[in-house]
Write a protein that holds these residues in place. Structure first.
Motif, mmCIF file in Angstrom:
data_model
loop_
_atom_site.group_PDB
_atom_site.id
_atom_site.type_symbol
_atom_site.label_atom_id
_atom_site.label_comp_id
_atom_site.label_asym_id
_atom_site.label_seq_id
_atom_site.Cartn_x
_atom_site.Cartn_y
_atom_site.Cartn_z
ATOM 1 N N VAL A 18 0.909 -1.288 -0.006
ATOM 2 C CA VAL A 18 -0.013 -0.123 0.002
ATOM 3 C C VAL A 18 0.921 1.159 0.260
ATOM 4 C CG1 VAL A 18 -1.868 1.420 1.472
ATOM 5 C CG2 VAL A 18 -1.907 -1.127 0.951
ATOM 6 N N ALA A 19 2.121 1.205 0.761
ATOM 7 C CA ALA A 19 2.994 2.361 0.520
ATOM 8 C C ALA A 19 3.458 2.656 -0.743
ATOM 9 C CB ALA A 19 3.901 2.116 1.823
ATOM 10 N N GLY A 21 1.889 3.424 -2.962
ATOM 11 C CA GLY A 21 1.122 4.516 -3.371
ATOM 12 C C GLY A 21 2.005 5.719 -3.008
ATOM 13 N N ARG A 77 -11.319 0.955 0.960
ATOM 14 C CA ARG A 77 -9.824 1.383 1.028
ATOM 15 C C ARG A 77 -9.213 0.711 -0.222
ATOM 16 N NH1 ARG A 77 -12.942 3.953 4.746
ATOM 17 N NH2 ARG A 77 -12.108 3.700 6.698
ATOM 18 N N LEU A 81 -7.467 2.314 -3.690
ATOM 19 C CA LEU A 81 -6.101 2.137 -4.162
ATOM 20 C C LEU A 81 -5.985 1.715 -5.382
ATOM 21 C CD1 LEU A 81 -4.949 0.738 -0.552
ATOM 22 C CD2 LEU A 81 -4.240 2.952 -1.501
ATOM 23 N N SER A 118 -4.530 9.310 -2.966
ATOM 24 C CA SER A 118 -3.532 8.364 -2.239
ATOM 25 C C SER A 118 -3.246 8.773 -0.945
ATOM 26 C CB SER A 118 -2.219 8.280 -3.044
ATOM 27 O OG SER A 118 -1.144 7.590 -2.276
ATOM 28 N N THR A 121 -6.198 7.818 1.309
ATOM 29 C CA THR A 121 -6.477 6.394 1.510
ATOM 30 C C THR A 121 -5.414 5.450 1.846
ATOM 31 O OG1 THR A 121 -8.051 6.639 -0.552
ATOM 32 C CG2 THR A 121 -7.623 4.249 0.060
ATOM 33 N N ALA A 122 -4.041 5.453 1.450
ATOM 34 C CA ALA A 122 -3.218 4.845 2.080
ATOM 35 C C ALA A 122 -3.075 4.862 3.579
ATOM 36 C CB ALA A 122 -1.916 5.023 1.057
ATOM 37 N N TYR A 125 -5.712 2.953 5.157
ATOM 38 C CA TYR A 125 -5.673 1.712 5.246
ATOM 39 C C TYR A 125 -4.703 1.032 6.208
ATOM 40 C CZ TYR A 125 -5.171 -3.306 3.312
ATOM 41 O OH TYR A 125 -5.262 -4.386 3.346
ATOM 42 N N PHE A 142 4.401 5.016 4.479
ATOM 43 C CA PHE A 142 4.091 5.920 3.638
ATOM 44 C C PHE A 142 4.796 7.084 3.137
ATOM 45 C CE2 PHE A 142 0.741 8.994 1.941
ATOM 46 C CZ PHE A 142 0.596 8.433 0.771
ATOM 47 N N VAL A 186 -1.853 -4.426 -5.496
ATOM 48 C CA VAL A 186 -2.726 -4.160 -4.573
ATOM 49 C C VAL A 186 -3.932 -5.010 -4.521
ATOM 50 C CG1 VAL A 186 -3.998 -2.446 -5.952
ATOM 51 C CG2 VAL A 186 -3.900 -2.127 -3.506
#
Length: 457
Positions: A18-19, A21, A77, A81, A118, A121-122, A125, A142, A186
């Motif tokens: 996720v990071a 992003g 989430r 993404l 981003s 959301t990131a 999440y 992140f 993702v």
């Protein structure tokens, strides 16, 4: 001492995915620095058009941040993404292949929207899947990836600079590769268990996910805690309810001071600032890359401390450091003694990365209750980006009219106010679950802030 216990490797993997992003966020933001002069030349842009071209992605970021909470709540989430990754990919390919200025603006704007959504959301999440004891370092991944993306963009631009007339297209288009990796990766992360319970009522699906990332004997207690945080409350709640005024105050102030430290003015205009210090073009380029390296290293260091010493400790250390370094920079410009100014800038970046840079997305993502967390994250992100746009817009003007010394003196005074804010009002959220932060008088953060105020009055 183990940093990660059973099941945490899986959580770490999801957080790293996720990071990504954040990596694309940083890369997309910084990559334009290598292409902007050639873009201006090719399409014969005026100074105003040139400025608009550079800032169009930032405008998209502000809009994406403002409305980023909507897809996070409605789609969830995970799928938000996924569409962010799609936006990044289309923006990279479209910008690289654009045949006229209007198309270029459109695709850069799309990338900016991806950055804005981003930033909502990131962190949201990651904060919702992370255990309380390691939430700080996981969400801070992140920010780490943002500065890593900025550094890689600088290095990529440098490496592609000798590719002839098409170099600027390669600089922008290469982002499509990590965007495609992010898009597919993702798909393999689970949905947020908290979103499934609070927004969808899918307790069984959330339980299955939690069983894969938690010790089994803790899962039912966590589910009950999430359910209890929603019992007796309206299905839809407004962020602007009076009971959230303390959280709103904390998040808006945090984002306000983050940008009034001057960080984005320095990131966006580093070569210009170093040329003001009479370093010359080659010296300013080397110093700009140095800023990227220092930012990267001290963000990494902050990951090791944020859950050990807490968010508030990092902010107190950073506030003192920023006041001193910004004051020295202002004084150096005032007396025109530029011998050590690059060192002061590097130290400034180190303190910023260790404090505000690492803490902002963590703090904003955990301070609001489950029901309004996405909207609260959007508010914090929007405040951050609207001020980033404002500072980037007016920085050349104010340095021209009042001089760099007075400009950095203004930033210094803002950091003095930040120190007072952290000392008097900022609560500590280290080691608390999201539901524990929410508990009490609507939130532990409210009582913690009040407790801090009482201690210091």
């Amino acid at each position: 001492m183990k940093v990660f216990e059973k099941n945490d490797v899986r959580i770490l993997t999801y957080a790293i995915v996720v990071a990504l992003g954040g990596f694309l966020f940083g890369f997309d933001t910084a990559v334009i620095s290598g292409a902007e002069q050639e873009v201006q030349r090719i399409w014969g842009l005026t100074a105003i058009q040139h400025g608009f071209t550079v800032s169009i992605a930032l405008i998209g970021t502000v809009i994406g941040a403002l409305f980023g909470g909507i897809p996070s709540e409605r789609l969830g989430r995970k799928y938000s993404l996924f569409w962010i990754a799609v936006l990044y990919w289309i923006s990279a390919v479209g910008s690289a292949l654009a045949t006229d200025w209007n198309l270029f603006l459109f695709f850069r704007f799309m990338g900016g929207i991806g950055v804005g959504v981003s930033s909502v959301t990131a962190p949201l999440y990651i904060s919702e899947i992370a255990p309380a004891r390691s939430r700080g370092k996981l969400v801070a991944l992140f920010q780490f990836n943002i500065v890593f993306g900025i550094l890689i963009a600088y290095l990529s631009n440098y490496g592609l600079a000798d590719m002839g007339e098409m170099a600027w297209r390669w600089m922008l288009g290469v982002e499509a590769i990590p965007a495609l990796i992010f898009l597919f990766a993702v798909l393999f992360v689970p949905k947020s268990p908290r979103w499934l319970i609070v927004k969808q009522g899918k307790v069984d699906e959330a339980r299955d996910i939690l069983l894969s990332i938690r010790d089994h004997h803790l899962v039912e207690a966590e589910i009950n805690s999430i359910l209890n945080s929603s019992v007796g409350k309206e299905e839809r709640q407004s962020l602007w309810n009076a009971k959230y005024k303390t959280q709103i105050f904390l998040v808006v102030c945090f984002a306000f001071f983050n940008q009034l430290s001057g960080i984005n003015a320095i990131i966006y205009y580093a070569p210009r600032i170093f040329e003001m210090a009479e370093m010359g073009k080659s010296g300013s380029l080397i110093s700009t890359i140095g800023i990227g390296v220092v930012n990267f290293c001290f963000t990494l260091l902050a990951l090791a401390f944020i859950d050990r010493f807490g968010r508030r400790f990092l902010m107190l250390v950073g506030s003192f450091g920023l006041i001193i370094t910004l004051g020295l920079i202002s004084w150096s410009f005032y007396i025109r003694d530029f011998g050590s100014i690059s060192v002061y800038f590097f130290i400034y970046i180190a303190f910023f990365a260790f404090s505000q840079g690492a803490v902002i997305w963590v703090f904003i993502s955990e301070i609001f209750p489950n029901k309004v967390r996405a909207a609260g994250q959007a508010l914090g992100s929007f405040t951050h980006w609207i001020l980033a746009a404002a500072v980037a817009l007016i920085f050349p003007y104010i340095t021209k009219h009042i001089g760099p010394s007075n400009t950095f003196l203004i930033f210094t005074s803002m950091m003095i106010l930040q120190l007072l804010f952290v000392w008097k009002a900022m609560p500590e959220t280290k080691g608390k679950s999201l539901e524990e932060i929410e508990a009490g008088d609507e939130t532990v953060a409210v009582s913690s802030a009040q407790h801090s105020l009482n201690l210091n009055n």
